[in-house]
Design an enzyme around this catalytic site. Sequence first.
Site, PDB file in Angstrom:
ATOM      1  N   GLN A 146       0.892  -1.274  -0.017  1.00 42.54           N
ATOM      2  CA  GLN A 146      -0.062   0.096  -0.061  1.00 42.54           C
ATOM      3  C   GLN A 146       0.863   1.099   0.164  1.00 42.54           C
ATOM      4  O   GLN A 146       1.767   1.394   1.039  1.00 42.54           O
ATOM      5  CB  GLN A 146      -0.937  -0.110   1.350  1.00 42.54           C
ATOM      6  CG  GLN A 146      -1.597   1.320   1.613  1.00 42.54           C
ATOM      7  CD  GLN A 146      -2.463   1.118   2.840  1.00 42.54           C
ATOM      8  OE1 GLN A 146      -2.023   0.324   3.625  1.00 42.54           O
ATOM      9  NE2 GLN A 146      -3.492   1.911   3.063  1.00 42.54           N
ATOM     10  N   GLY A 147       0.822   2.051  -1.179  1.00 41.58           N
ATOM     11  CA  GLY A 147       1.557   3.296  -1.004  1.00 41.58           C
ATOM     12  C   GLY A 147       0.752   4.547  -0.954  1.00 41.58           C
ATOM     13  O   GLY A 147       0.214   5.109  -2.089  1.00 41.58           O
ATOM     14  N   SER A 149       1.296   6.569   2.727  1.00 44.80           N
ATOM     15  CA  SER A 149       2.086   7.661   3.241  1.00 44.80           C
ATOM     16  C   SER A 149       3.234   8.259   2.622  1.00 44.80           C
ATOM     17  O   SER A 149       3.727   7.600   1.678  1.00 44.80           O
ATOM     18  CB  SER A 149       2.727   6.929   4.560  1.00 44.80           C
ATOM     19  OG  SER A 149       1.661   6.307   5.422  1.00 44.80           O
ATOM     20  N   SER A 181       4.695  -0.857   4.024  1.00 50.96           N
ATOM     21  CA  SER A 181       5.037  -2.299   4.655  1.00 50.96           C
ATOM     22  C   SER A 181       5.018  -3.232   3.640  1.00 50.96           C
ATOM     23  O   SER A 181       4.374  -3.230   2.633  1.00 50.96           O
ATOM     24  CB  SER A 181       3.824  -2.608   5.327  1.00 50.96           C
ATOM     25  OG  SER A 181       3.596  -1.728   6.480  1.00 50.96           O
ATOM     26  N   GLU A 266      -8.834  -1.890   6.443  1.00 47.87           N
ATOM     27  CA  GLU A 266      -7.782  -2.150   7.315  1.00 47.87           C
ATOM     28  C   GLU A 266      -7.926  -2.473   8.699  1.00 47.87           C
ATOM     29  O   GLU A 266      -7.242  -3.114   9.416  1.00 47.87           O
ATOM     30  CB  GLU A 266      -6.689  -1.057   6.898  1.00 47.87           C
ATOM     31  CG  GLU A 266      -5.460  -1.079   7.788  1.00 47.87           C
ATOM     32  CD  GLU A 266      -4.443  -0.051   7.273  1.00 47.87           C
ATOM     33  OE1 GLU A 266      -3.148  -0.230   7.303  1.00 47.87           O
ATOM     34  OE2 GLU A 266      -4.849   1.142   6.984  1.00 47.87           O
ATOM     35  N   GLU A 400      -4.862  10.480  16.600  1.00 47.24           N
ATOM     36  CA  GLU A 400      -5.638  11.584  16.619  1.00 47.24           C
ATOM     37  C   GLU A 400      -6.516  11.431  15.245  1.00 47.24           C
ATOM     38  O   GLU A 400      -7.581  12.082  15.650  1.00 47.24           O
ATOM     39  CB  GLU A 400      -4.547  12.954  16.241  1.00 47.24           C
ATOM     40  CG  GLU A 400      -3.627  13.165  17.496  1.00 47.24           C
ATOM     41  CD  GLU A 400      -2.535  12.312  17.938  1.00 47.24           C
ATOM     42  OE1 GLU A 400      -2.220  11.395  16.799  1.00 47.24           O
ATOM     43  OE2 GLU A 400      -1.847  12.439  18.842  1.00 47.24           O
TER      44      GLU A 400
END
Length: 416
Positions: A146-147, A149, A181, A266, A400
Amino acid sequence: MNWDDTPAEAAFRTEVRQFIKDSFPAAYSPDVHAEQGLEPEDVRGYDWPADRDCADRARAAGAREWAAALAARGWIASRWPVEYGGAALPVAAEFVLNEELVRAKVPTVNSLGVSLLGPTLLRHGTAAQKATHLPPIARGERTWAQGFSEPDAGSDLAGLRTRAVRDGTYYVVNGRKVWTSLGQHADWLFILVRTGTDPAEPRHRGLTYLLVDARSEGVTVRPIKDMRGAEPFSEILFEDVRVPVADRVGEENRGWYVAMDTLSFERAAISTAVKLEQALTGLVDYVNSESGAGRLHEGWGSGIRAEVARRYTEVRVLYNVARYTVSRQAAGSVPGYEASVNQLFGAELHQRLAKTGARVFGQHSLMWRGDKASGAPLDGEFTHRQFDAVAATFLGGTSEIQRGIIATRGLGLPRA
């Protein structure tokens, strides 16, 4: 609510346990001193995406044999339609399957492709995308990362800067992703890029969801070493990478809404609850053992007993939150704020449990795993757990961010 198994679920649970006993390759043994990824599905001693292509031929063969055994039953992607390699299991049965795999301490297969991308394509993908990408995932032949961030955005997904410019039937992608990851083990990537050009529009507008072959020209993957000395994630650079428009999921500039569904999937896992329960049980068993009581009696007073009892109560709460999230899925809903409750509570519980272990073991909690000469309690498991737990409250979205989702979507509070 009554979470007891129905007769059908109980029978399926028995079937799964027998399958694991009969089918898990004996030669695919855990390497308990090797670090692994940080995903909730990770089982100590295994890292399936890395194992399937590792230099150890026996380990690689075991990983592939295990994937084949699961795939033969459609159990890698158990809820998917049969036409895509799944078993069309109901939500409750998938829950039982995943729970039993984690309890047996055997690895799941293709976790990100199955749990994140697959449900996203089933909801938003074209017929061609489903036919092309889902069956290889369900057979354990294609892994995904998963790209989302980025260095200057992190959990502020709307602040991403990787840009894609339309060029005929392609997008040309330039930018950088980080903390991806298992990126170095992925065959394909699902990424979010900025395609909008209007600076006045809200930041979450103008984003597009793309599928990218990791072997494409211009893609560079650089593993990142963490504080444990492991490499569970990567930095990925895109330099004029050409991605077919046919590999766009959903509409151009509407990728934010597709990504929100991905992130909801997720946060709906059961694995964290089971793993924390196993860790806590192991801690109590060790302290109550003859060797543990002899070494650690000074730290096992009424205060720490009460703290361990609180951790056990919290683990059961987390389990029930996961069951509730699954019940929402079974009713046809995409997990929303309930999944964020699961993620937030589980991440912070992971950190509390690590601190509890440090209190129990005292100075012994400084001993590193695998150092036989030191005689580290539980082979240093809680020392490593303290390091793993650091990332827990931002790994799947910061605390947050989760609290904001719970406040606005769950409690109906106004946005700040």
